[in-house]
Design a protein around this motif. Structure first.
Motif, PDB file in Angstrom:
ATOM      1  N   GLU A  96       0.781  -1.380   0.009  1.00 60.12           N
ATOM      2  CA  GLU A  96      -0.031   0.113   0.041  1.00 60.12           C
ATOM      3  C   GLU A  96       0.844   1.375   0.018  1.00 60.12           C
ATOM      4  O   GLU A  96       0.680   2.369   0.419  1.00 60.12           O
ATOM      5  CB  GLU A  96      -1.188  -0.059   1.176  1.00 60.12           C
ATOM      6  N   ARG A  98       2.829   4.690  -0.608  1.00 61.83           N
ATOM      7  CA  ARG A  98       2.360   5.996  -1.246  1.00 61.83           C
ATOM      8  C   ARG A  98       3.520   6.577  -1.673  1.00 61.83           C
ATOM      9  O   ARG A  98       4.707   6.672  -0.972  1.00 61.83           O
ATOM     10  CB  ARG A  98       1.353   6.782  -0.173  1.00 61.83           C
ATOM     11  N   TYR A  99       3.379   7.511  -2.780  1.00 62.22           N
ATOM     12  CA  TYR A  99       4.469   8.093  -3.690  1.00 62.22           C
ATOM     13  C   TYR A  99       4.508   9.706  -3.466  1.00 62.22           C
ATOM     14  O   TYR A  99       3.335  10.005  -3.915  1.00 62.22           O
ATOM     15  CB  TYR A  99       4.456   7.439  -4.878  1.00 62.22           C
ATOM     16  N   ASP A 100       5.427  10.265  -3.410  1.00 62.36           N
ATOM     17  CA  ASP A 100       5.462  11.789  -3.525  1.00 62.36           C
ATOM     18  C   ASP A 100       5.520  11.865  -4.866  1.00 62.36           C
ATOM     19  O   ASP A 100       5.190  13.121  -5.689  1.00 62.36           O
ATOM     20  CB  ASP A 100       6.715  12.158  -2.943  1.00 62.36           C
ATOM     21  N   ARG A 124      -2.334   6.018  -4.942  1.00 61.05           N
ATOM     22  CA  ARG A 124      -1.074   5.845  -4.457  1.00 61.05           C
ATOM     23  C   ARG A 124      -0.313   6.972  -4.352  1.00 61.05           C
ATOM     24  O   ARG A 124       0.861   6.936  -3.849  1.00 61.05           O
ATOM     25  CB  ARG A 124      -0.427   4.754  -5.605  1.00 61.05           C
ATOM     26  N   LEU A 125      -0.845   8.058  -4.499  1.00 59.86           N
ATOM     27  CA  LEU A 125      -0.280   9.351  -4.250  1.00 59.86           C
ATOM     28  C   LEU A 125      -0.249   9.688  -2.733  1.00 59.86           C
ATOM     29  O   LEU A 125      -1.209   9.611  -1.924  1.00 59.86           O
ATOM     30  CB  LEU A 125      -0.871  10.497  -4.855  1.00 59.86           C
ATOM     31  N   ALA A 126       1.170   9.980  -2.248  1.00 61.46           N
ATOM     32  CA  ALA A 126       1.081  10.547  -0.713  1.00 61.46           C
ATOM     33  C   ALA A 126       0.391  12.006  -0.888  1.00 61.46           C
ATOM     34  O   ALA A 126       0.340  12.734  -1.801  1.00 61.46           O
ATOM     35  CB  ALA A 126       2.645  10.646  -0.516  1.00 61.46           C
TER      36      ALA A 126
END
Length: 241
Positions: A96, A98-100, A124-126
């Motif tokens: 799970e 999350r990405y910058d 999935r975006l932070a």
């Protein structure tokens, strides 16, 4: 994409004018328009043979997904990122996480369900994260090159921003690029159609021509976001949740 296309891509990503100049443009966009936090977590969705991984790794730690086994092996051999099998929209992987920054670079045109793919990546975006997206532009320029690379579509600015908004994403910036060479490319493709020739080869041109094309295309890194090009061979978008 055909196996021959992956093999050609891997062999040319370090020197071919298009790959080198595009990386410079994307690097500039990330630095100027996104500016990820130090140590950012980055995902490349559809990394191909890995030509963008080193550039992305300058901004943080990189995960990548790639559907094709052969391309994934070539990317993994670079030793830059953690790479897993995956495909959009249903198999992003990496738990799970999350990405910058999520990079989707000339991938969306290969995906049947483009809206669903963008919706899955949005999830999935932070907080404060961004998607950097590029696609081929101008559907009327469809050619044998698109067939070879298994494209489903080329986009207009309206169709790209429309599908992004339908996926619940906000458009922070969007526009055309590979614009300085656009008249030359259009003339070449019209000549191919007029004379019934197949589309041009992906082979790297001679060293002087390769350098000339690289310098012209790479000049756009200084202009993108400051000059709004009316047309181009490609489109970019910076998106947020």
């Amino acid at each position: 994409m055909d196996r021959s296309a992956y093999a050609s891509m891997s062999a040319q990503e370090e020197g071919h004018w298009w790959f080198v100049a595009r990386r410079a443009i994307l690097d500039s966009l990330i630095a100027r328009r996104i500016a990820p936090r130090p140590g950012a977590r980055i995902l490349e969705a559809g990394c191909g043979t890995g030509g963008n991984l080193a550039m992305l790794a300058a901004y943080g730690s990189v995960d990548a997904l790639e559907y094709d086994d052969g391309a994934r092996r070539l990317a993994t051999a670079r030793g830059i990122a953690r790479i897993e099998p995956g495909m959009l929209p249903g198999r992003i992987g990496f738990g799970e996480a999350r990405y910058d920054l999520i990079a989707l670079l000339d991938v969306l045109e290969h995906v049947d369900a483009d809206r669903d793919a963008l919706d899955a990546l949005r999830a999935r975006l932070a907080p404060g994260g961004r998607i950097l997206l590029t696609v081929p532009a101008a559907p009327w320029l469809w050619s044998d090159h698109d067939v070879l690379h298994h494209h489903k579509r080329r986009y207009t600015l309206g169709s790209l921003t429309g599908v992004a908004q339908a996926a619940g994403l906000k458009i922070e910036a969007a526009g055309y690029f590979n614009s300085l060479l656009f008249p030359l490319a259009v003339a070449a493709r019209m000549a191919h159609r007029l004379f019934g020739r197949k589309g041009g080869s992906d082979a790297q041109p001679s060293r002087p021509i390769n350098g000339w094309l690289r310098r012209i295309f790479a000049t756009e890194r200084h202009l993108l976001g400051r000059v709004r090009f009316p047309a181009g061979l490609s489109l970019y978008a910076i998106l947020s949740a």
